[in-house]
Design a protein around this motif. Structure first.
Motif, PDB file in Angstrom:
ATOM      1  N   ASP A 135       0.835  -1.212   0.000  1.00 25.99           N
ATOM      2  CA  ASP A 135       0.000   0.000   0.000  1.00 25.99           C
ATOM      3  C   ASP A 135       0.866   1.258   0.000  1.00 25.99           C
ATOM      4  N   LEU A 136       1.951   1.223   0.752  1.00 26.44           N
ATOM      5  CA  LEU A 136       2.838   2.382   0.773  1.00 26.44           C
ATOM      6  C   LEU A 136       3.418   2.652  -0.608  1.00 26.44           C
ATOM      7  N   ALA A 137       3.681   1.590  -1.348  1.00 28.51           N
ATOM      8  CA  ALA A 137       4.317   1.751  -2.652  1.00 28.51           C
ATOM      9  C   ALA A 137       3.332   2.117  -3.757  1.00 28.51           C
ATOM     10  N   LEU A 138       2.114   1.585  -3.692  1.00 30.64           N
ATOM     11  CA  LEU A 138       1.214   1.687  -4.840  1.00 30.64           C
ATOM     12  C   LEU A 138      -0.033   2.533  -4.614  1.00 30.64           C
ATOM     13  N   SER A 139      -0.469   2.706  -3.373  1.00 31.24           N
ATOM     14  CA  SER A 139      -1.736   3.386  -3.128  1.00 31.24           C
ATOM     15  C   SER A 139      -1.685   4.855  -3.553  1.00 31.24           C
ATOM     16  N   GLU A 140      -2.767   5.308  -4.163  1.00 29.56           N
ATOM     17  CA  GLU A 140      -2.904   6.716  -4.550  1.00 29.56           C
ATOM     18  C   GLU A 140      -3.767   7.490  -3.562  1.00 29.56           C
ATOM     19  N   ASP A 141      -4.168   6.852  -2.474  1.00 28.63           N
ATOM     20  CA  ASP A 141      -4.970   7.507  -1.444  1.00 28.63           C
ATOM     21  C   ASP A 141      -4.129   8.604  -0.793  1.00 28.63           C
ATOM     22  N   PRO A 142      -4.633   9.857  -0.755  1.00 29.27           N
ATOM     23  CA  PRO A 142      -3.860  10.947  -0.128  1.00 29.27           C
ATOM     24  C   PRO A 142      -3.503  10.675   1.325  1.00 29.27           C
ATOM     25  N   ALA A 143      -4.305   9.860   2.008  1.00 30.49           N
ATOM     26  CA  ALA A 143      -4.029   9.569   3.416  1.00 30.49           C
ATOM     27  C   ALA A 143      -2.746   8.771   3.594  1.00 30.49           C
ATOM     28  N   VAL A 144      -2.283   8.111   2.544  1.00 31.15           N
ATOM     29  CA  VAL A 144      -1.077   7.297   2.638  1.00 31.15           C
ATOM     30  C   VAL A 144       0.178   8.159   2.538  1.00 31.15           C
ATOM     31  N   ALA A 145       0.064   9.342   1.947  1.00 31.43           N
ATOM     32  CA  ALA A 145       1.246  10.175   1.687  1.00 31.43           C
ATOM     33  C   ALA A 145       2.069  10.470   2.944  1.00 31.43           C
ATOM     34  N   PRO A 146       1.466  10.883   4.068  1.00 34.68           N
ATOM     35  CA  PRO A 146       2.284  11.110   5.269  1.00 34.68           C
ATOM     36  C   PRO A 146       3.002   9.850   5.739  1.00 34.68           C
ATOM     37  N   HIS A 147       2.362   8.700   5.589  1.00 36.20           N
ATOM     38  CA  HIS A 147       2.983   7.446   5.995  1.00 36.20           C
ATOM     39  C   HIS A 147       4.185   7.139   5.090  1.00 36.20           C
ATOM     40  N   ARG A 148       4.008   7.369   3.796  1.00 33.20           N
ATOM     41  CA  ARG A 148       5.103   7.102   2.861  1.00 33.20           C
ATOM     42  C   ARG A 148       6.306   7.988   3.178  1.00 33.20           C
ATOM     43  N   ALA A 149       6.042   9.265   3.446  1.00 29.35           N
ATOM     44  CA  ALA A 149       7.137  10.188   3.770  1.00 29.35           C
ATOM     45  C   ALA A 149       7.777   9.827   5.103  1.00 29.35           C
ATOM     46  N   TYR A 150       6.962   9.419   6.044  1.00 26.83           N
ATOM     47  CA  TYR A 150       7.480   9.052   7.363  1.00 26.83           C
ATOM     48  C   TYR A 150       8.407   7.843   7.266  1.00 26.83           C
ATOM     49  N   VAL A 151       7.966   6.822   6.533  1.00 26.79           N
ATOM     50  CA  VAL A 151       8.766   5.605   6.403  1.00 26.79           C
ATOM     51  C   VAL A 151      10.089   5.896   5.707  1.00 26.79           C
ATOM     52  N   ALA A 152      10.061   6.785   4.715  1.00 29.64           N
ATOM     53  CA  ALA A 152      11.299   7.132   4.026  1.00 29.64           C
ATOM     54  C   ALA A 152      12.304   7.783   4.977  1.00 29.64           C
ATOM     55  N   ARG A 153      11.803   8.447   6.005  1.00 27.25           N
ATOM     56  CA  ARG A 153      12.694   9.139   6.940  1.00 27.25           C
ATOM     57  C   ARG A 153      13.055   8.306   8.156  1.00 27.25           C
ATOM     58  N   PHE A 154      12.066   7.581   8.712  1.00 33.70           N
ATOM     59  CA  PHE A 154      12.293   6.893   9.986  1.00 33.70           C
ATOM     60  C   PHE A 154      12.221   5.364   9.897  1.00 33.70           C
ATOM     61  N   GLY A 155      11.735   4.839   8.782  1.00 34.15           N
ATOM     62  CA  GLY A 155      11.506   3.401   8.696  1.00 34.15           C
ATOM     63  C   GLY A 155      10.088   3.040   9.106  1.00 34.15           C
ATOM     64  N   ARG A 156       9.671   1.796   8.825  1.00 36.42           N
ATOM     65  CA  ARG A 156       8.294   1.401   9.078  1.00 36.42           C
ATOM     66  C   ARG A 156       7.924   1.480  10.555  1.00 36.42           C
ATOM     67  N   ASP A 157       8.841   1.087  11.429  1.00 39.14           N
ATOM     68  CA  ASP A 157       8.542   1.051  12.861  1.00 39.14           C
ATOM     69  C   ASP A 157       9.206   2.157  13.639  1.00 39.14           C
ATOM     70  N   GLY A 158       9.935   3.034  12.954  1.00 43.66           N
ATOM     71  CA  GLY A 158      10.619   4.131  13.645  1.00 43.66           C
ATOM     72  C   GLY A 158      11.788   3.652  14.498  1.00 43.66           C
ATOM     73  N   GLU A 159      12.775   4.489  14.628  1.00 39.71           N
ATOM     74  CA  GLU A 159      13.896   4.151  15.498  1.00 39.71           C
ATOM     75  C   GLU A 159      13.451   4.349  16.948  1.00 39.71           C
ATOM     76  N   ARG A 160      13.963   3.484  17.829  1.00 40.12           N
ATOM     77  CA  ARG A 160      13.580   3.607  19.232  1.00 40.12           C
ATOM     78  C   ARG A 160      14.700   3.117  20.129  1.00 40.12           C
ATOM     79  N   SER A 161      14.664   3.581  21.361  1.00 45.24           N
ATOM     80  CA  SER A 161      15.620   3.137  22.375  1.00 45.24           C
ATOM     81  C   SER A 161      14.866   2.264  23.366  1.00 45.24           C
ATOM     82  N   GLY A 162      15.570   1.732  24.335  1.00 47.88           N
ATOM     83  CA  GLY A 162      14.934   0.888  25.340  1.00 47.88           C
ATOM     84  C   GLY A 162      14.115   1.712  26.314  1.00 47.88           C
ATOM     85  N   CYS A 163      13.340   1.002  27.137  1.00 47.24           N
ATOM     86  CA  CYS A 163      12.465   1.680  28.090  1.00 47.24           C
ATOM     87  C   CYS A 163      13.302   2.301  29.216  1.00 47.24           C
TER      88      CYS A 163
END
Length: 277
Positions: A249-277
């Protein structure tokens, strides 16, 4: 023989809670949350609320307007995994989706009734308002049905607790940067919805869209975003933000709602970088 009853709302209530997931399940878990009941004009309701301002608490009878159908048995958070008959619970999934909430009255200003400690979804139709009479309606020693059967013993331990207010929510450095990026670059505010939900309690439960992960963290779903967090005592720490969209969906969807997710993943990855608790 079944009888058809027609009801007309007298107004609508506005609250900070846009959906069911972020809404407290009881008024005691909504301490301080403010609401505004807007009564409809042209029906003489400005006269109907005369003398109401002298009461400290009022009952608000409203309609669960987001419900679709009902369930004969439901899974309350405190039921230790056992389904209960809906009429033996406070679940909103009822044959007639009528809600009853005890709220603190703040003021009456014409057709506007301001309240606090509100646990109602924004936009709910209001059917009626009644004053609360402590001497007639408070029964502190009353039996509490199946909840009493969950009282812990030394052998059994405590049942799964109901989420309680008072949790403190903090953001790890990575999660704070991710939330700021979504807010500043894409107008997506996750901080408010995440904190409102997690302050009520971080326990996993399907109705609240919280689940435990294999690595010991927990995950909260907020619409199409996935928020990882951990818990230490009464402190909840948000670790990272991820997307709920599949790679296709991130690669092919034309839904405008996907655009922020696509940009986010390009910057942070699908699950985002994180540290321990």
């Amino acid at each position: 023989m079944a009888q058809t009853i027609t009801m007309t709302p007298i107004g609508v209530i506005h609250t900070p809670f846009p959906d069911r997931v972020s809404t407290p399940r009881q008024p005691h878990a909504a301490a301080g949350a403010e609401g505004r009941i807007e009564l409809f004009p042209g029906r003489g309701l400005e006269h109907a609320v005369s003398d109401l301002e002298g009461w400290e608490f009022i009952w608000v009878i409203f309609w669960f307007h987001l419900n679709e159908g009902w369930r004969p048995k439901v899974l309350p958070p405190r039921s230790a995994g056992k389904r209960r008959g809906v009429l033996a619970t406070r679940s909103p999934h009822r044959p007639n989706p009528i809600g009853l909430s005890l709220v603190r009255l703040v003021s009456v200003e014409g057709l506007v009734v301001r309240v606090q400690d509100v646990d109602i979804v924004d936009g709910s139709p209001v059917l009626d308002i009644k004053p609360y009479l402590p001497y007639a309606e408070a029964r502190p020693g009353a039996r509490t049905g199946w909840i009493e059967s969950l009282a812990p013993t030394a052998e059994e331990g405590a049942p799964p607790p109901d989420p309680e207010p008072g949790f403190e929510v903090g953001w790890g450095e990575a999660a704070a940067a991710q939330a700021a990026y979504l807010r500043d670059e894409h107008g997506v505010d996750l901080v408010g919805p995440v904190e409102r939900t997690l302050r009520l309690g971080p326990q996993p439960h399907p109705y609240r869209r919280i689940r435990a992960e294999a690595d010991g963290t927990l995950r909260l779903s907020v619409k199409d975003w996935r928020v990882r967090f951990c818990v230490q005592g009464r402190l909840v720490t948000v670790l990272a933000i991820g997307t709920g969209y599949r790679e296709r969906d991130l690669a092919l969807s034309e839904d405008p709602a996907v655009a922020p997710h696509r940009a986010y993943v390009a910057r942070f990855g699908r699950d985002g970088e994180r540290s321990g608790c």
